[in-house]
Scaffold this active site. Structure first.
Site, PDB file in Angstrom:
ATOM      1  N   HIS A 106     -14.769   1.282   9.726  1.00 18.24           N
ATOM      2  CA  HIS A 106     -14.124   2.078   8.979  1.00 18.24           C
ATOM      3  C   HIS A 106     -12.746   2.268   8.962  1.00 18.24           C
ATOM      4  CE1 HIS A 106     -13.793   4.936   5.687  1.00 18.24           C
ATOM      5  NE2 HIS A 106     -13.303   5.930   6.642  1.00 18.24           N
ATOM      6  N   GLY A 150       0.600  -1.253  -0.172  1.00 21.43           N
ATOM      7  CA  GLY A 150      -0.025  -0.040  -0.082  1.00 21.43           C
ATOM      8  C   GLY A 150       0.888   1.261  -0.079  1.00 21.43           C
ATOM      9  N   LEU A 151       0.463   2.422   0.156  1.00 21.23           N
ATOM     10  CA  LEU A 151       1.039   3.897   0.337  1.00 21.23           C
ATOM     11  C   LEU A 151       2.254   3.581   1.405  1.00 21.23           C
ATOM     12  CD1 LEU A 151      -1.738   6.231  -0.359  1.00 21.23           C
ATOM     13  CD2 LEU A 151       0.571   6.060  -1.439  1.00 21.23           C
ATOM     14  N   ALA A 152       1.876   3.194   2.415  1.00 21.29           N
ATOM     15  CA  ALA A 152       3.038   3.097   3.458  1.00 21.29           C
ATOM     16  C   ALA A 152       4.034   2.363   3.235  1.00 21.29           C
ATOM     17  CB  ALA A 152       2.183   2.737   4.860  1.00 21.29           C
ATOM     18  N   LEU A 161     -18.832   2.967   1.054  1.00 17.61           N
ATOM     19  CA  LEU A 161     -19.010   4.130   1.976  1.00 17.61           C
ATOM     20  C   LEU A 161     -20.194   5.066   1.070  1.00 17.61           C
ATOM     21  CD1 LEU A 161     -17.751   5.289   4.421  1.00 17.61           C
ATOM     22  CD2 LEU A 161     -16.187   6.733   2.861  1.00 17.61           C
ATOM     23  N   SER A 163      -4.110  -2.480  -3.702  1.00 18.54           N
ATOM     24  CA  SER A 163      -4.105  -2.160  -2.309  1.00 18.54           C
ATOM     25  C   SER A 163      -5.076  -1.373  -1.942  1.00 18.54           C
ATOM     26  CB  SER A 163      -2.665  -1.583  -1.841  1.00 18.54           C
ATOM     27  OG  SER A 163      -1.516  -2.586  -2.216  1.00 18.54           O
ATOM     28  N   SER A 182      -4.869   9.806   7.653  1.00 23.56           N
ATOM     29  CA  SER A 182      -4.210   8.442   7.530  1.00 23.56           C
ATOM     30  C   SER A 182      -3.602   8.426   6.122  1.00 23.56           C
ATOM     31  CB  SER A 182      -5.384   7.271   7.610  1.00 23.56           C
ATOM     32  OG  SER A 182      -6.523   7.719   7.134  1.00 23.56           O
ATOM     33  N   ARG A 189     -19.652  12.677  13.394  1.00 26.62           N
ATOM     34  CA  ARG A 189     -19.869  11.185  12.711  1.00 26.62           C
ATOM     35  C   ARG A 189     -20.062   9.891  13.843  1.00 26.62           C
ATOM     36  NH1 ARG A 189     -14.830   9.125   9.236  1.00 26.62           N
ATOM     37  NH2 ARG A 189     -15.326  10.512   7.627  1.00 26.62           N
ATOM     38  N   GLN A 221     -12.749   2.650  14.736  1.00 28.62           N
ATOM     39  CA  GLN A 221     -13.612   3.974  13.954  1.00 28.62           C
ATOM     40  C   GLN A 221     -14.885   3.476  13.184  1.00 28.62           C
ATOM     41  OE1 GLN A 221     -12.110   7.031  11.010  1.00 28.62           O
ATOM     42  NE2 GLN A 221     -12.163   8.183  13.097  1.00 28.62           N
ATOM     43  N   GLY A 281     -11.164  11.004  -0.380  1.00 30.22           N
ATOM     44  CA  GLY A 281     -11.424  12.405   0.117  1.00 30.22           C
ATOM     45  C   GLY A 281      -9.983  12.894  -0.067  1.00 30.22           C
ATOM     46  N   GLY A 282      -8.877  12.822   0.700  1.00 31.42           N
ATOM     47  CA  GLY A 282      -7.797  13.300   0.532  1.00 31.42           C
ATOM     48  C   GLY A 282      -6.680  13.347   1.756  1.00 31.42           C
ATOM     49  N   PHE A 287     -12.613  19.329   5.654  1.00 29.10           N
ATOM     50  CA  PHE A 287     -12.782  17.887   6.481  1.00 29.10           C
ATOM     51  C   PHE A 287     -13.269  18.082   7.819  1.00 29.10           C
ATOM     52  CE2 PHE A 287     -10.968  13.854   4.597  1.00 29.10           C
ATOM     53  CZ  PHE A 287     -11.573  13.888   3.440  1.00 29.10           C
ATOM     54  N   HIS A 322     -18.053   4.647  10.597  1.00 26.56           N
ATOM     55  CA  HIS A 322     -18.736   5.630   9.576  1.00 26.56           C
ATOM     56  C   HIS A 322     -20.263   5.426   9.724  1.00 26.56           C
ATOM     57  CE1 HIS A 322     -19.366   8.207   6.206  1.00 26.56           C
ATOM     58  NE2 HIS A 322     -18.361   8.629   6.478  1.00 26.56           N
ATOM     59  N   SER A 343      -5.203   1.358  -0.012  1.00 25.83           N
ATOM     60  CA  SER A 343      -4.795   2.634  -0.159  1.00 25.83           C
ATOM     61  C   SER A 343      -5.699   3.281  -1.437  1.00 25.83           C
ATOM     62  CB  SER A 343      -3.344   3.034  -0.303  1.00 25.83           C
ATOM     63  OG  SER A 343      -2.809   2.698   0.864  1.00 25.83           O
ATOM     64  N   GLU A 378     -20.223  11.579   3.990  1.00 19.50           N
ATOM     65  CA  GLU A 378     -21.044  12.638   4.579  1.00 19.50           C
ATOM     66  C   GLU A 378     -21.811  13.840   3.710  1.00 19.50           C
ATOM     67  OE1 GLU A 378     -18.673  11.901   8.362  1.00 19.50           O
ATOM     68  OE2 GLU A 378     -18.631  13.983   7.805  1.00 19.50           O
ATOM     69  N   ARG A 406      -8.906   9.019  14.453  1.00 21.13           N
ATOM     70  CA  ARG A 406      -8.082   9.570  13.695  1.00 21.13           C
ATOM     71  C   ARG A 406      -9.106  10.331  12.887  1.00 21.13           C
ATOM     72  NH1 ARG A 406      -9.024   8.779   7.617  1.00 21.13           N
ATOM     73  NH2 ARG A 406     -10.584   7.179   7.792  1.00 21.13           N
TER      74      ARG A 406
HETATM   75  C1  FAD Z   1     -13.431   3.749   1.928  1.00 20.08           C
HETATM   76  C2  FAD Z   1     -12.123   4.251   2.419  1.00 20.08           C
HETATM   77  C3  FAD Z   1     -11.757   5.539   2.134  1.00 20.08           C
HETATM   78  C4  FAD Z   1     -10.958   6.401   2.889  1.00 20.08           C
HETATM   79  N1  FAD Z   1     -10.416   7.689   2.610  1.00 20.08           N
HETATM   80  C5  FAD Z   1      -9.735   8.027   3.251  1.00 20.08           C
HETATM   81  C6  FAD Z   1      -9.400   9.206   2.900  1.00 20.08           C
HETATM   82  O1  FAD Z   1     -10.025  10.158   2.044  1.00 20.08           O
HETATM   83  N2  FAD Z   1      -8.206  10.061   3.587  1.00 20.08           N
HETATM   84  C7  FAD Z   1      -7.393   9.317   4.468  1.00 20.08           C
HETATM   85  O2  FAD Z   1      -6.561   9.946   4.858  1.00 20.08           O
HETATM   86  N3  FAD Z   1      -7.781   8.194   4.820  1.00 20.08           N
HETATM   87  C8  FAD Z   1      -8.708   7.472   4.265  1.00 20.08           C
HETATM   88  N4  FAD Z   1      -8.901   6.204   4.296  1.00 20.08           N
HETATM   89  C9  FAD Z   1      -8.116   5.510   5.269  1.00 20.08           C
HETATM   90  C10 FAD Z   1      -6.748   5.133   4.296  1.00 20.08           C
HETATM   91  O3  FAD Z   1      -7.113   4.698   3.033  1.00 20.08           O
HETATM   92  C11 FAD Z   1      -5.859   3.970   4.947  1.00 20.08           C
HETATM   93  O4  FAD Z   1      -5.733   3.964   6.251  1.00 20.08           O
HETATM   94  C12 FAD Z   1      -4.653   3.782   4.158  1.00 20.08           C
HETATM   95  O5  FAD Z   1      -4.641   3.688   2.745  1.00 20.08           O
HETATM   96  C13 FAD Z   1      -3.781   2.498   4.606  1.00 20.08           C
HETATM   97  O6  FAD Z   1      -2.606   2.223   3.915  1.00 20.08           O
HETATM   98  P1  FAD Z   1      -1.537   1.236   4.050  1.00 20.08           P
HETATM   99  O7  FAD Z   1      -0.424   1.306   3.319  1.00 20.08           O
HETATM  100  O8  FAD Z   1      -1.468   1.330   5.623  1.00 20.08           O
HETATM  101  O9  FAD Z   1      -2.269  -0.153   3.974  1.00 20.08           O
HETATM  102  P2  FAD Z   1      -3.065  -0.699   2.749  1.00 20.08           P
HETATM  103  O10 FAD Z   1      -3.232   0.305   1.355  1.00 20.08           O
HETATM  104  O11 FAD Z   1      -4.312  -1.172   3.289  1.00 20.08           O
HETATM  105  O12 FAD Z   1      -2.096  -2.025   1.859  1.00 20.08           O
HETATM  106  C14 FAD Z   1      -1.729  -2.978   2.779  1.00 20.08           C
HETATM  107  C15 FAD Z   1      -0.846  -3.817   2.024  1.00 20.08           C
HETATM  108  O13 FAD Z   1      -0.537  -4.983   2.530  1.00 20.08           O
HETATM  109  C16 FAD Z   1      -0.525  -6.124   1.684  1.00 20.08           C
HETATM  110  N5  FAD Z   1      -0.859  -7.146   2.832  1.00 20.08           N
HETATM  111  C17 FAD Z   1      -1.566  -7.299   3.743  1.00 20.08           C
HETATM  112  N6  FAD Z   1      -1.509  -8.549   4.531  1.00 20.08           N
HETATM  113  C18 FAD Z   1      -0.337  -9.197   3.846  1.00 20.08           C
HETATM  114  C19 FAD Z   1       0.337 -10.285   4.054  1.00 20.08           C
HETATM  115  N7  FAD Z   1       0.092 -11.086   5.111  1.00 20.08           N
HETATM  116  N8  FAD Z   1       1.404 -10.548   3.263  1.00 20.08           N
HETATM  117  C20 FAD Z   1       1.859  -9.867   2.487  1.00 20.08           C
HETATM  118  N9  FAD Z   1       1.077  -8.596   1.972  1.00 20.08           N
HETATM  119  C21 FAD Z   1       0.104  -8.089   2.873  1.00 20.08           C
HETATM  120  C22 FAD Z   1      -1.772  -5.936   0.951  1.00 20.08           C
HETATM  121  O14 FAD Z   1      -1.655  -6.451  -0.149  1.00 20.08           O
HETATM  122  C23 FAD Z   1      -1.447  -4.199   0.490  1.00 20.08           C
HETATM  123  O15 FAD Z   1      -0.571  -4.094  -0.416  1.00 20.08           O
HETATM  124  C24 FAD Z   1      -9.937   5.576   3.750  1.00 20.08           C
HETATM  125  C25 FAD Z   1     -10.187   4.226   4.003  1.00 20.08           C
HETATM  126  C26 FAD Z   1     -11.500   3.823   3.296  1.00 20.08           C
HETATM  127  C27 FAD Z   1     -11.798   2.442   3.842  1.00 20.08           C
END
Ligand code: FAD
Ligand code: SF4
Ligand code: SF4
Ligand code: FES
Lengths: 608, 242
Positions: A369, A17-19, A267, A45, A410, A301, A255, A52-53, A141, A257, A47, A270, A405
């Site tokens: 959420h 994901g992004l992180a 989702l 992923s 996030s 919320r 959290q 939203g942003g 927001f 929603h 992310s 809002e 949060r």
């Molecule tokens: C509908 C929705 C809308 C959102 N909108 C916003 C927003 O507008 N603004 C905001 O700030 N936040 C928002 N969030 C929250 C935000 O999107 C997430 O918190 C954030 O993107 C999480 O990123 P991450 O990199 O931590 O994990 P993720 O993007 O979830 O990535 C996880 C990664 O881990 C991998 N993985 C998982 N388990 C394993 C494993 N056992 N072995 C190998 N790989 C694995 C997956 O394949 C994936 O690549 C939203 C969330 C949702 C649900």
């Protein structure tokens, strides 16, 4: 001796994901050799789903003028209900503007300031200055004093993830997609990598590295009804906890929603209520004014979520094959308004519920959420308990969100943590030496082979993984939801205790050949029930209300006793979690009133 | 609501066990209100056949994982409602991609290779300065880039494309759209000649026969027709200048 492929790198990132990708980029830019693992191709992923942003105090837009990291800091700490680490929040707010600008340099098409006058929803007029024309703009927001949330139309997460992944590709970083980490290799003091399962062939592999980074996202799917992607099962968290020495922080902080659409739990933003949508019950009665006469549907919320569940509990929910729900009614806003201003909501309704909100009511229910809890790390991102293991993003409890949060914080966390902790990881890795014995690798692979054998041969029993899973989801949703009380939480703990025992006796029906999907689920179920157990046990113990954690029997925040973070350990061989506590770090802003108004003494969570 | 009994004919084959021939298998599921193929397939796996392979991630038409042929048409299974389907439906994996098993195909590898071939990242000699203000861009420019960037890499456009069958290395509409996205981006410093190296061939824009199956199939409505002709025009001019 086992026969398996071994891959070695300086840094192993579990999660694309992004992180995870941002941290991988930071390490690769320092010349380190990096491998990323992911369940799915990186661009799929979760992310990607964020619309939203991302918050950063650039202060370019008219309503953002005067914003600064200091203002962002105060919003974040208040949002967290003083549950966050203030030194971490400080690092975060200072770096968010750099992170947003760097994403722009890499290619994110952020929406830009257009100079001129505009009329807002409520009739106020604002004017964007010509001096700022073309700089990155921001939207409003919840819970933020300034307009601070940078965005790309309704696809912020998508554009961020695609651009980030393009840098990963450009740098030639190795990605093994369809690969699942199923266990962390360690000797009780240091982490050496993971055992993973190839989701194409079912074969086990070993990945060794000087530094291992867990970036696996949240655990929304423990609740079943969640806005999260279906791969968000918390696996990074439970394999870390399974080491016995790494604790999870604040797992009870979950959290919700108010308006997930039934039954897909996608989702509905809002905006629908913001534009004048009503909530109605099974008698089509608009009930929010009964509970919140002033703010009605527009209370914060978490308050709206609580009122909805309260109303359902009183017997006013609409029965459906997917459980009870309420209605969101936007029909009175008229066809023109719905098809223009609320187009996205209208499309979701048509595509996923087969209804037209111009004429039909929208079935909704509060929905899980975001997971504030996760692998507890220090400010440098290293997990408590195991040298060389790091965690970032939603999988981590770094802990900038505390008990709630803010929307937009996030996505910002993923990129900022990836950048800042990525540097720390690079520093650590350059100095690290490690020496892992083949014996240790054999031992860890052997354990997994043994588990797989047991599941396939039904050696320990033939409990059905999908049944346990459904019962776990139901237990969390029913008893560890928005409203919590001692009695329900005790019921949940008892039930999860039983489910945990049953999860040890799972067997599969499919034969488990190759990349069998039932086997994949069976390998996860024990860990998922453990996480659920930690959530319920943590919530039962915490006799106060803070942020998203709301106890009907203890409705007030209790700083005297509970200004502390839960650390949930699961000692090896234990049958239940062990809860410990640590103080929250207060460096700048002493606990005070959040100032969210009378009906919303609790968290205001922000949009999407 | 009186529930229909729906029949699904689903393609079954596991490339890991080539000795077992591909076949179609019949499943029946009782229709429920607001049911999608996401719900149907999970029900089948949990209640009838735990070996069935398929891919969903976001289940919200955002991630591009779940494309398959539904009664012959490439589309996203997660946003396909059963109420729009006949009593009997055939589900097949997307053609043109490597089959991983049953309805699951490897679009991820295809798209990553496409990104490598088109060098789908911003090319610039500028160095990022963390202390500087961001470079300016007009909002219209940003929106135009986003319009092309919206592709979710689902593969529907590739699966329905006639040229892909003749030319396995064809970039397809998604690939050409990706190139358009970077051509539009003022931050990308590649010249037209450099782009010509990437797409000025029969595996690129000149292979496309322009029947626009891609445009019809794109589940999120990227204006592929417009993007294809934009790139083709630019490349025709660049080719002529060579
Ligand atoms: C509908 C929705 C809308 C959102 N909108 C916003 C927003 O507008 N603004 C905001 O700030 N936040 C928002 N969030 C929250 C935000 O999107 C997430 O918190 C954030 O993107 C999480 O990123 P991450 O990199 O931590 O994990 P993720 O993007 O979830 O990535 C996880 C990664 O881990 C991998 N993985 C998982 N388990 C394993 C494993 N056992 N072995 C190998 N790989 C694995 C997956 O394949 C994936 O690549 C939203 C969330 C949702 C649900
Ligand atoms: S128009 Fe071109 S890219 Fe689109 S389907 Fe036809 S040949 Fe393929
Ligand atoms: S262009 Fe459309 S159809 Fe093609 S991959 Fe992208 S989203 Fe799918
Ligand atoms: S599951 Fe993500 S697009 Fe269908």
């Amino acid at each position: 001796m086992s026969n398996y492929d071994i891959f070695s790198s300086d840094v192993l990132v579990v999660g694309a994901g992004l992180a995870g990708e941002r941290a991988a980029v930071a390490a690769a830019e320092k010349g380190l050799n990096v491998i990323i693992l992911s369940l799915v191709p990186p661009r799929r992923s979760h992310s990607t789903a964020a619309q939203g942003g991302m918050q950063a105090s650039l202060g370019n837009s008219a309503k953002g003028l005067g914003d600064s990291p200091d203002v962002h800091f105060v919003d974040t700490v208040k949002g967290s209900d003083w549950g966050c680490e203030q030194d971490v929040a400080r690092i975060f707010v200072e770096n968010a503007p750099i992170a947003v600008r760097q994403m722009s340099y890499w290619g994110v098409p952020w929406n830009r300031v257009v100079a001129g006058k505009k009329i807002l929803h409520d009739g106020t007029e604002i004017e964007d200055s010509p001096e700022k024309e073309g700089l990155i703009t921001a939207r409003d927001f919840g819970g933020t004093a300034k307009w601070r949330t940078c965005y790309t139309s309704d696809g912020t997460g998508h554009t961020l993830q695609f651009v980030m992944d393009s840098i990963v590709i450009k740098l030639g970083i190795t990605v093994h997609d369809r690969t699942e980490a199923i266990s962390i290799i360690h000797d009780g003091d240091r982490c050496y990598g993971v055992v993973a399962r190839c989701l194409r062939t079912g074969k086990l592999r070993v990945y060794t590295a000087k530094s291992t980074v867990i970036a696996t996202g949240g655990y929304g799917r423990l609740y079943g009804a969640s806005t999260n992607a279906i791969i968000n099962e918390g696996s990074g968290m439970f394999i870390a906890q399974e080491t016995g020495v790494v604790p999870l922080g604040n797992m009870e902080a979950v959290q919700f929603h108010p308006t997930g659409i039934v039954p897909s739990w996608i989702l509905v933003t809002e905006g629908a209520r913001g534009d004048g949508g009503y909530l109605r019950d099974k008698n089509l009665h608009r009930f929010m004014p009964d509970y919140e006469p002033v703010k009605k549907e527009l209370a914060s919320r978490d308050v709206v979520s609580r009122r909805m569940m309260q109303h359902i509990r009183k017997g006013y929910g609409v029965e459906s094959p997917y459980g009870e729900h309420l209605w969101l009614d936007i029909r009175h806003l008229g066809e023109k308004h719905i098809n223009t201003n609320l187009r996205e909501i209208a499309n979701i309704c048509r595509n996923f519920a087969g209804i037209d909100p111009v004429h039909d009511l929208i079935p909704v229910r509060p929905t899980q959420h975001y997971s504030m809890g996760g692998i507890r790390t220090n400010a440098q991102g290293m997990a408590y308990g195991l040298e060389g293991l790091f965690a970032i993003g939603e999988a981590a409890c770094w802990d900038l969100h505390g008990f709630n949060r803010l929307g937009g914080n996030s996505l910002a966390e993923t990129v900022v943590a990836g950048m800042v902790i990525g540097e720390e990881i690079a520093k650590y890795t350059k100095d690290a030496s490690y020496n892992v014995s083949t014996k240790l690798l054999d031992e860890f692979v052997g354990q997994q082979e043994d588990r797989i054998d047991a599941l396939i041969s039904n050696r320990n029993g033939s409990e059905n993984v999908y049944e346990i899973r459904r019962e776990m989801e139901k237990t969390l949703s029913t008893y560890v939801g928005i409203f919590r009380n001692g009695k329900d939480l005790q019921t949940a703990v008892n039930k999860l205790d039983e489910l945990y025992q049953r999860s040890l006796k799972v067997g599969i029906r499919s034969g488990g050949k190759g990349a069998d999907p039932e086997l994949a689920s069976a390998l996860r179920i024990k860990g998922m029930v453990r996480l659920a157990y930690c959530i319920a046990a943590g919530a039962l113990n915490r006799t106060e209300s803070r942020g998203s954690h709301f106890r009907e029997d203890y409705p007030k925040r209790d700083d005297a006793n509970w200004l502390k973070r839960t650390l949930a350990y699961w000692p090896v061989g234990a049958s239940k979690p062990e809860l410990k506590y640590e103080p929250v770090k207060i460096t700048e802003l002493p606990p005070g009133d959040r100032g969210y108004g009378e009906a919303s003494a609790q968290a205001s969570a922000g949009k999407a | 609501m009186s529930n229909r009994l729906l029949t699904f004919n689903i393609f079954r084959y596991d490339p890991n066990t080539p000795e077992i021939e591909p076949k179609m298998q019949k499943f029946q599921v009782e229709e429920e209100e607001r049911m999608t193929l996401f719900i149907v397939l999970n029900k089948i796996r949990e209640e009838q056949d735990p070996t069935l392979k398929f891919d969903f991630v976001c289940r919200a038409a955002i991630c591009g994982s779940c494309a398959m042929l539904v009664n012959g048409k490439p589309t996203l299974a997660c946003k396909t409602l059963t109420k729009d389907l006949p009593n009997e439906t055939t589900l097949m994996p997307l053609p043109a991609f490597k089959l991983l098993g049953d309805l699951s195909v490897d679009t991820g590898t295809w798209f990553r290779e496409m990104s490598i071939k088109t060098e789908a990242w911003v090319h610039t000699d500028k160095v990022f300065d963390p202390k500087a203000e961001e470079e300016r861009m007009s909002n219209d420019q940003a929106l135009a880039i986003y319009e092309a960037e919206r592709c979710i890499e689902c593969g529907c456009c590739i699966a329905g494309c006639a040229t892909v069958n003749i030319r396995p290395d064809f970039l397809g509409a998604a690939g050409i759209n990706r190139v358009a996205r970077f051509m539009l981006d003022p931050r990308d410093e590649r010249t037209e000649q450099e782009y010509f190296e990437v797409v000025g061939s029969d595996d690129g824009v000149f292979g496309c026969v322009g029947l626009m199956a891609c445009d019809d199939n794109c589940p999120i409505g990227i204006p592929l027709q417009g993007q294809l002709s934009y790139v083709r025009r630019k490349m025709a001019v660049a080719g002529w200048r060579r």
